[in-house]
Structures are given as structure tokens and as C-alpha cells.
Enzyme design. Structure first.
Site, PDB file in Angstrom:
ATOM      1  N   CYS A  25     -16.096  -5.302 -15.449  1.00  0.00           N
ATOM      2  CA  CYS A  25     -15.643  -6.502 -14.939  1.00  0.00           C
ATOM      3  C   CYS A  25     -16.913  -6.703 -13.905  1.00  0.00           C
ATOM      4  O   CYS A  25     -18.111  -6.618 -14.474  1.00  0.00           O
ATOM      5  CB  CYS A  25     -14.501  -6.954 -14.199  1.00  0.00           C
ATOM      6  N   SER A  26     -16.787  -7.094 -12.712  1.00  0.00           N
ATOM      7  CA  SER A  26     -17.838  -7.354 -11.721  1.00  0.00           C
ATOM      8  C   SER A  26     -18.008  -5.936 -10.906  1.00  0.00           C
ATOM      9  O   SER A  26     -18.727  -5.351 -10.793  1.00  0.00           O
ATOM     10  CB  SER A  26     -17.589  -8.498 -10.841  1.00  0.00           C
ATOM     11  N   ALA A  27     -16.994  -5.706 -10.253  1.00  0.00           N
ATOM     12  CA  ALA A  27     -16.779  -4.284  -9.443  1.00  0.00           C
ATOM     13  C   ALA A  27     -16.562  -3.257 -10.287  1.00  0.00           C
ATOM     14  O   ALA A  27     -16.535  -2.120  -9.814  1.00  0.00           O
ATOM     15  CB  ALA A  27     -15.674  -4.565  -8.413  1.00  0.00           C
ATOM     16  N   GLY A  28     -15.758  -3.502 -11.474  1.00  0.00           N
ATOM     17  CA  GLY A  28     -15.404  -2.405 -12.132  1.00  0.00           C
ATOM     18  C   GLY A  28     -14.085  -1.675 -11.743  1.00  0.00           C
ATOM     19  O   GLY A  28     -13.840  -0.585 -12.165  1.00  0.00           O
ATOM     20  N   ILE A  29     -13.120  -2.587 -10.897  1.00  0.00           N
ATOM     21  CA  ILE A  29     -12.023  -1.717 -10.668  1.00  0.00           C
ATOM     22  C   ILE A  29     -10.649  -2.662 -10.674  1.00  0.00           C
ATOM     23  O   ILE A  29      -9.597  -2.288 -11.298  1.00  0.00           O
ATOM     24  CB  ILE A  29     -11.950  -1.386  -9.064  1.00  0.00           C
ATOM     25  N   GLY A  30     -10.730  -4.036 -10.609  1.00  0.00           N
ATOM     26  CA  GLY A  30      -9.519  -4.823 -10.622  1.00  0.00           C
ATOM     27  C   GLY A  30      -9.207  -5.187 -12.128  1.00  0.00           C
ATOM     28  O   GLY A  30      -8.244  -4.583 -12.597  1.00  0.00           O
ATOM     29  N   ARG A  31      -9.825  -6.106 -12.734  1.00  0.00           N
ATOM     30  CA  ARG A  31      -9.564  -6.377 -14.089  1.00  0.00           C
ATOM     31  C   ARG A  31      -9.793  -5.149 -14.987  1.00  0.00           C
ATOM     32  O   ARG A  31      -8.882  -4.909 -16.095  1.00  0.00           O
ATOM     33  CB  ARG A  31     -10.552  -7.487 -14.781  1.00  0.00           C
ATOM     34  N   GLN A  77      -6.284  -3.792  -8.571  1.00  0.00           N
ATOM     35  CA  GLN A  77      -6.861  -3.979  -7.330  1.00  0.00           C
ATOM     36  C   GLN A  77      -5.748  -4.701  -6.364  1.00  0.00           C
ATOM     37  O   GLN A  77      -5.585  -4.659  -5.174  1.00  0.00           O
ATOM     38  CB  GLN A  77      -8.098  -4.576  -7.017  1.00  0.00           C
ATOM     39  N   ASP A 132     -10.303 -17.537 -12.386  1.00  0.00           N
ATOM     40  CA  ASP A 132     -11.174 -17.191 -11.114  1.00  0.00           C
ATOM     41  C   ASP A 132     -10.286 -16.562 -10.195  1.00  0.00           C
ATOM     42  O   ASP A 132     -10.476 -15.964  -9.509  1.00  0.00           O
ATOM     43  CB  ASP A 132     -11.806 -18.454 -10.602  1.00  0.00           C
TER      44      ASP A 132
END
Length: 845
Positions: free
Chosen positions: A583-589, A630, A545
Site C-alpha cells: 500500500c503506502s506504508a506497507g502495513i495497514g491495508r 494497523q 480514504d
């Protein structure tokens, strides 16, 4: 070749032989200064157990092998004979240059930029540096020497650093044992040009481009504080300069999971099978991510050093293109994504003059010219003499490179393919053909956000519409449905054994299997009652997390399985489309997974001597979707994952070299057993029933094809699944297995394996020792039979197992060390050299 790390400036012929015998294999080579002829060079090549030395003439104007083709630079000569294989002895035996033996960097300081041309150095410093910024690079005209490039107001001064008598100097004054000592001295004691200008070394201009094999030294430097510096520099350079108008439209706002994370207009995915009368029906928060060309925009190798560089345009096209391009294009000698979109230029859109020139252009060109000091717009370089104490300097651009016209390449074709704009200069059919050609070489990704399913908006149907439209067969999900009590992604699939309808898409979950790190689901998906397609859902579930995974191995194993699946689908003729990552936002992971895979894919294609630039790669993908990778922690994780991969690869190669020295022959190595019954095994269907490893005259060491399938991390799949575009510079890599029947010698390396295994166990003593050695490395299996702990084992654990292996062998007889030819007798090859192209035999020198 992107690197000149095959040049060893400080070794003798005896030392070259010893180095090649100890660290090389058949086809390994290096170049060095000639011991007998000052100014000349020698190419040393290992052939079996012997080392052949070939003289290279340097008359000041060109390099050649005392006849044959002439080359402007030493790298051009080496590149030519690596690619063409025309080097032969008089008796007809070929002299193959397979794999360069890498030389360590002369310094680990980040101001050292390696094989950077003078032109590139000027662009970097003038665009991004300050007054007093400096860097050190290799000399393009004199291998073994270096150049200090310093910004002084609006120009760049180039000072030649000589390597003589195992000391560094600048043509006069003091000599120093290391480059670092020299730089430290002139930081305290500025140089003065003949014109009176004081050359201050105020702040280093640090490099981000490195040779893959040298990543350990770079990480050690970055740990001291460089990670933050590089990431902050990336944040400043990655300004949002691309439009995101579609995402801001009122009808599309609710479809965005996060208000400010929107897709760029020029790379966004557009849904085609929708009701176009409905406003925003074709919108989805997703972007295409890919490399425009091989290494384009982030592989910063000089185009003048490559024999396969783009054909230069005519003056009119070059001038027009240069005027259109932004400063970032000038910096990289490439057309950036934004300029490509604005001008819609493709590589084949040059004028007729350029087309005719491409047919008649010779392979070999002079890449350097001499000139005196010039301001930032200068055009040439050459060694000069200036300074109050005999300082040798080069005042002006060091090595001008050929401007390439329209090198946006396949990316523009890709963008036009999904664009409603039909006003481009090139037809859609031509862009389609170009896209198909390069799709075979490079992966395309789709980066998107997690699905939304609320009373106000439902993007699940749009998601499956996109998956069907793009023929995506592999979906990578890097987040849990809920994290810290918040929904990260709506569930867009049914439970195992059930079916569910999402708009026109019908999804049936055929199977669901889990490992310790991820869950693999197989779906049957149909759209509007069309024949169903198999789609595989890889759900990575161990990303914490907060922060990043402690062990990069789990991510590398995961990506290995993803790429193995993608390659098998391609071999089955299903022509899979882009890999969808979210992922969730589609940028970090999402960005972290994509960038790691891109970097490793480059290493697979080009080998450990390729030059990688992690910061520039992230900058490139951020031009296609904002914010990818990110956080600083994710930026570090990319470095650590690439480092882990390279360390494991090097350890594997060393183990195999040692196994070959023992002299055992392995045959009938079979991998059998059911996959999927053990939750700790890779949930992949059986595809390889048996693999035979037989001795060959070719040493069993990794080739680019055997390192993967061109899909990034598919280790070992090269046993029949090799990338046809892979470089030929790497030697073949065998798939080996641990022996589980030799008193436990190799068992630790075989834990959590991908299926049961049997091996030939004749001659148990030496067989056990070799298997202990190979088992301790935890080798990954080819095809679908992956060792799940291949990357996760730390190198420290591997070393401990190797040290414990002899003790576990009990009284088993240790094999005698292999016999090696004693180095010292130089086999100078000065006359029996034949060039196949012209069928010439050159006289003795």
C-alpha cells in the site's frame, strides 16, 4: 483434526439419524454418547440414504471398536479412521468418514475455549491472566463433559463440569440448564477447595480461537465491545522486540517512506544483484510474510490430539530447547520466530537419539496422565474430589502435551536462504530443499511500502530488482497513487502500450483492463537483457480514504482473482515466487489483505470445522513485519470478510444439497465468450472452454481441493486445479451456472457474470427451478471465469431471490419433494467390522 465439533453429547440414535439425513450427505459422520451402554460411545455415519451406527468401547484406559487399534482419546480414534480409511464392513464395503457434521457450541460466551488442553489452559492463564481469571474448556478425557480452569495465585485449579440428565453440575450441589447459568452461580458463590483455598471467578479469560463454522456467534459477541478489547490486547502483546538496525542506518533512512515504519532485520528482503561496495545498496523496505508450518503459531490445536504432531525430542534436546525458548514459545508449544532466529533451529537438527526415536515412535500415545494439585510448573492432571459440597476438581495441569523441538520449520530455512550468515548448524542446501517442499503447500508474501521517486531517492529500481530476484509474477497494489492530495505511491510502470527503463529493468505495459473494483495490467519485464517475464499488476482502487470498504465482497472477489492468477501461473510451469503486496506504508491495508487470505487459505485446506484464531494470526504476521493490520477498523474488517466468506460458502453448499434432492442431471454446462471486453467482467484470459457436470455416486458437495487451489480464495478452480495438499475431508463441489433461458428465474444471480454462458435447457420446469436456486446464490465460476458478484451479493438478497423464484416460474410444475428413509431403525454395526491393516474380523459383542 483441529476441532472436536463432530461430537454431539446430547442426541440419541434417532436424533442422530434425523440430523444426518437432513443436514449431512454421503460420508458425513458424528460421534455421540451410547444410548445402551453408559460410558461408551457411538459413531454414526451416513452412507447413501442410510445411517450406520458403530459402537466404540471405552474401558477407562483406551478407546477401540471392540478390537483393532487402541487409542488414548476419542479424537485420536476418529482422526485415525478418517485418515487411513481402514474401516470396513464384513462384506468388504468401506465405511468412509469424509466430513464431520458440526455440533453447535454449548455456549457463545467468549470464556468458552472449546478443545483446549489443560496444559494449554495453564500456560494461557499463567502467562496472560490474573488472579481469578477463568475459562471453560472441553474435557480431554471425558467427551461431553467440561472443565473450569481458574487461576488461584500461582497455580491453576481445574474443576470438572459434568453433563448428566441434560444438566450441568460440578459433582455436587446445584444443577444448571446451561454453562452460563453455572458460571454465573459460582461467580456469586465461590467454591472452596478441600485445602481451604477459595476459588473466585473474578474475570473471564476470553478466547480468540473459534471454529470457522461458528464465526457468526463470535462476531455477535464481539460487536458488543469485544473488538476493541481484542485489538487493544493485540496492541499490548505486539511489542517491538525485533531489531530494525538496517532501516535506521544513515544510508538507508531516505529509502523509508515513513521514518518509523522499518523492516525487521530477520525477515527483510536483501537485494543480491547490486553493487555491494555501495553502502546500503542491498536494502529495501520489505519483509517476507508466511506461515512457518501448517497452522503453526496461530492454529492452537493440541499437539497431543494430532496423530501427525512433531516427534518429541529426547530429554536433553527438550530441556535445552525449553530453556532457550521465551515465554511466548511456552505459551504456544511452538518455537516463535524470534527464538528461531536466535538459535537457528530447524526440525531436522535434533540429535541422533531424536532421529532414531522418530523412526520407531508409535502413532498412538497416551496424551493424558493423572496427578494431584501442583503449582504452575506441574506436569500432570487427573480428576479428584475436593470442596465443601462435593465439588469435583482437577488440581494441576490438565493434559500435558509433548514439547516439540525446533518447530520453527520452514521459516528459519527461508530466513537463512536470504542471510549472509553461514554459521548455522544446517547447510543452505538443506534449507533450500525444505523451503521448496513447503512452498508447494503455503504461499509466501512480500509486504513492502509504496515506491519513492524524488530528487533525493529512487526506490523504483530497487522494487523491480526485488520483483525480478524473487521471481514475483503477481503484484498487489492496494492504494491509489494519490489520496487526499498526498502521494501514496510513485508510479512505477509505464502507460499501456509503452515501455520504460528503470535501472537494469525494462518494463513494457502490454495491456490494461479495469473492473468496477480494480485495474489489471500485464507487464513484460526484463532485467539486464535477460528473457522477459510476464508479470501481472492487480491495482485495487476502491479502498476508501477513511476507514474500510463497506462491502467485504469486493475484497474477496479481488483476492479470488489474484489467487486464480497465481495458481494458473504455477500450473503453466512458471514457478511464481512470492505475491508482492503493498500500500503506502506497507502495513495497514497490506496486512489486512494478507491476513484475510491466510485465514481463508486455512479454511480451504481444512474445511469449516477447522479452528481459526484471527488475533493470533495477526500477532504472528506482526512478528515478521511490525504494525500489520494497523487500526481497529481493519481488525474488524478481517472478521467481517472471513464471516462473509463462510456465510457464502455455507449458502452455496445448502443450495447444492437442495439441487441434488430435486434429482435433475446436468451435463454439458459450458462457459464461453471473450473476457476483457466488458469492463465489469474479470479481465482474465479464457482458460476453460467447457465443463461437464455429470451425476456420480459421490455427492456433489465441496471438497477442500474444490474450494480452492491452495491459494486462498480460488473458488471453483478445483475442477482440475485442486490443491494436492488439500484435506480429503470435504466432498466435491461442482461448478454450476444459472440458466438464462427460463423466464428470468435465475437471471438475478447471473448479473455481472464473467462471460457469456449457455446451459442445457431440457425439462424446463425442474431445470428452471434448480437454476433459480443456484443462480440466487450467485455462484463463482471455476478457473478464470469468475462471477464478479459472487461474494458481493448479501445473504438477504440471496434469500429474497430464492423466495421470489417460485413466483417467477409461473405455472411451471414444482418437483415433488425427495423421498427420505424414515429415521428410527438403528442399524447397529457391532460385528461386521474389518480392519484392513491386520485383516481381522472381530466377534460380535
Amino acid at each position: 483434526m483441529s476441532s472436536r465439533r463432530w461430537f454431539h453429547p446430547t442426541i440419541s440414535g434417532i436424533e442422530a439419524e434425523k440430523l444426518l439425513q437432513e443436514q449431512g450427505f454421503d460420508g458425513s459422520f458424528l460421534a455421540r454418547l451410547s444410548s445402551s451402554n453408559p460410558g461408551a460411545f457411538t459413531l454414526s455415519v451416513r452412507r447413501g440414504n442410510e445411517v450406520t451406527h458403530i459402537k466404540i468401547q471405552n474401558n477407562g484406559d483406551f478407546f477401540d471398536l471392540y478390537g483393532g487399534e487402541k487409542f488414548a482419546t476419542l479424537p485420536e480414534l476418529v482422526q485415525y479412521y478418517m485418515e487411513n480409511g481402514e474401516l470396513k464392513e464384513k462384506n468388504g464395503q468401506a465405511i468412509e468418514l469424509k466430513q464431520p457434521l458440526i455440533c453447535a457450541e454449548p455456549t457463545t460466551e467468549r470464556w468458552f475455549h472449546g478443545n483446549l488442553s489443560g496444559k494449554e489452559a495453564e500456560k494461557l492463564i499463567l502467562e496472560r491472566g490474573k488472579n481469578g481469571s477463568f475459562l471453560v474448556r472441553e474435557s480431554q478425557s471425558k467427551p461431553g463433559d467440561f472443565v473450569l480452569s481458574v487461576r488461584t495465585d500461582d497455580k491453576v485449579t481445574h474443576v470438572m463440569i459434568r453433563w448428566q440428565d441434560k444438566k450441568y453440575d460440578v459433582g455436587g450441589g446445584e444443577s444448571f440448564g446451561t454453562l452460563s447459568e453455572l458460571i454465573d452461580h459460582y461467580k456469586r458463590n465461590p467454591m472452596v477447595e478441600t485445602c481451604g483455598t477459595v476459588v473466585h471467578l473474578r474475570q473471564p479469560f476470553n478466547a480468540t480461537r473459534i471454529t470457522a463454522a461458528g464465526i457468526n456467534a463470535r462476531v455477535e459477541q464481539l460487536v458488543k465491545g469485544g473488538f476493541w478489547e481484542e485489538f487493544e490486547s493485540l496492541q499490548q502483546d505486539s511489542r517491538d522486540t525485533f531489531s530494525r538496525n538496517e532501516g535506521y542506518k544513515q544510508e538507508n533512512r531516505l529509502k523509508n517512506r515513513y521514518r518509523n515504519i522499518l523492516p525487521y532485520d530477520h525477515t527483510r528482503v536483501k537485494l543480491l544483484d547490486v553493487e555491494h561496495s555501495v553502502a546500503g545498496a542491498e536494502y529495501i523496505n520489505a519483509n517476507y510474510i508466511r506461515l512457518p508450518t501448517d497452522g503453526d503459531l496461530y492454529n492452537m490445536s493440541s499437539s497431543s490430539e494430532s496423530l501427525n504432531s512433531s516427534v518429541p525430542s529426547c530429554p536433553a534436546c527438550t530441556a535445552a530447547q525449553t530453556q532457550r525458548n521465551c515465554s511466548n514459545c511456552q505459551l504456544q508449544n511452538k518455537t516463535c520466530v524470534q527464538c528461531a532466529v536466535k538459535s537457528a533451529i530447524l526440525p531436522y537438527s535434533n540429535c541422533a537419539t531424536c532421529s532414531r526415536k522418530s523412526d520407531s515412535l508409535s502413532k498412538h500415545k497416551r496424551s493424558e496422565s493423572s496427578a494431584s494439585s501442583s503449582p504452575s510448573s506441574g506436569s500432570g492432571s487427573g480428576p479428584g474430589s475436593s470442596g465443601t459440597s462435593g465439588v469435583s476438581s482437577v488440581n494441576g495441569p490438565g493434559t500435558p502435551t509433548n514439547l516439540t523441538s525446533g518447530t520453527a520449520g520452514c521459516l528459519v530455512g527461508l530466513l537463512k536462504r536470504h542471510s549472509n550468515d553461514s554459521s548455522g548448524a544446517v547447510s543452505i542446501s538443506m534449507a533450500e530443499r525444505e523451503r521448496e517442499r513447503e512452498r508447494e503447500m503455503f504461499k509466501t508474501y512480500i509486504a513492502t511500502q509504496g515506491c519513492l521517486l524524488t530528487q533525493q531517492v529512487n526506490t523504483v529500481t530497487d522494487f523491480w530488482n526485488m520483483v525480478w530476484q524473487e521471481n514475483t509474477r503477481v503484484i498487489v497494489m492496494t492504494t491509489k497513487e494519490y489520496e487526499r492530495g498526498k502521494e501514496k505511491c510513485a508510479r512505477y510502470w509505464p502507460d499501456e502500450g509503452r515501455s520504460e527503463q528503470f535501472g537494469h529493468a525494462r518494463i513494457q505495459c502490454v495491456s490494461e483492463n479495469s473492473t468496477s473494483d480494480y485495474t489489471l495490467r500485464e507487464f513484460l519485464v526484463s532485467w539486464r537483457d535477460q528473457p522477459a517475464r510476464r508479470i501481472f499488476h492487480y491495482h485495487f482502487q476502491v479502498w476508501p480514504d477513511h476507514g474500510v470498504p463497506a462491502d467485504p465482497g469486493c475484497v474477496l472477489n479481488f483476492l479470488q482473482d489474484v489467487n486464480t492468477r497465481q495458481s494458473h501461473l504455477a500450473q503453466a510451469g512458471e514457478k511464481p515466487g512470492p505475491i508482492c503486496v503493498h500500500c503506502s506504508a506497507g502495513i495497514g491495508r497490506t496486512g489486512t489483505f494478507i491476513v484475510i487470505d491466510m485465514i481463508l487459505d486455512q479454511i480451504v485446506r481444512n474445511g469449516l470445522d477447522t479452528e481459526i484464531d484471527i488475533q493470533r494470526t495477526i500477532q504472528m504476521v506482526r512478528s515478521q513485519r511490525s504494525g500489520l493490520v494497523q487500526t481497529e477498523a481493519q481488525y474488524k474488517f478481517v472478521y467481517y470478510a472471513v464471516q462473509h466468506y463462510i456465510q457464502t460458502l455455507i449458502a452455496r453448499k445448502r443450495a447444492e444439497e437442495q439441487s441434488l434432492q430435486v434429482g435433475r442431471e446436468y451435463t454439458n454446462i459450458k462457459y464461453t465468450g471473450e473476457i476483457g471486453n466488458d469492463s465489469q467482467r474479470s479481465p482474465l484470459p479464457p482458460a476453460i472452454s467447457s465443463i461437464s457436470l455429470v451425476p456420480s455416486k459421490t455427492p456433489l458437495t465441496p471438497t477442500s481441493a474444490d474450494l480452492g487451489t491452495g491459494m486462498g480464495l480460488s473458488m471453483g478452480v478445483g475442477m482440475g486445479v485442486g490443491n494436492k495438499h488439500a484435506s480429503k475431508q470435504q466432498p466435491p463441489l461442482p461448478v454450476v451456472n444459472c440458466n438464462n433461458n427460463n423466464n428470468g428465474i435465475g437471471n438475478s444471480g447471473c448479473s455481472n457474470g464473467g462471460g457469456s454462458s449457455t446451459t442445457s435447457s431440457s425439462n424446463g420446469s425442474s431445470n428452471g427451478n434448480i437454476n433459480a436456486l443456484l443462480g440466487g446464490i450467485g455462484l463463482g465460476l471455476g478457473g478464470n471465469m469468475r462471477k464478479s458478484n459472487f461474494y458481493s451479493d448479501s445473504l438477504k438478497q440471496q434469500q429474497q431471490r430464492e423466495e421470489q423464484a417460485p413466483a417467477g416460474a409461473g405455472k411451471m410444475q414444482q418437483p415433488a419433494p425427495p423421498l427420505r428413509p424414515r429415521p428410527g431403525i438403528l442399524k447397529l454395526l457391532t460385528s461386521p467390522v474389518i480392519f484392513q491393516q491386520n485383516s481381522k474380523t472381530f466377534p460380535k459383542t
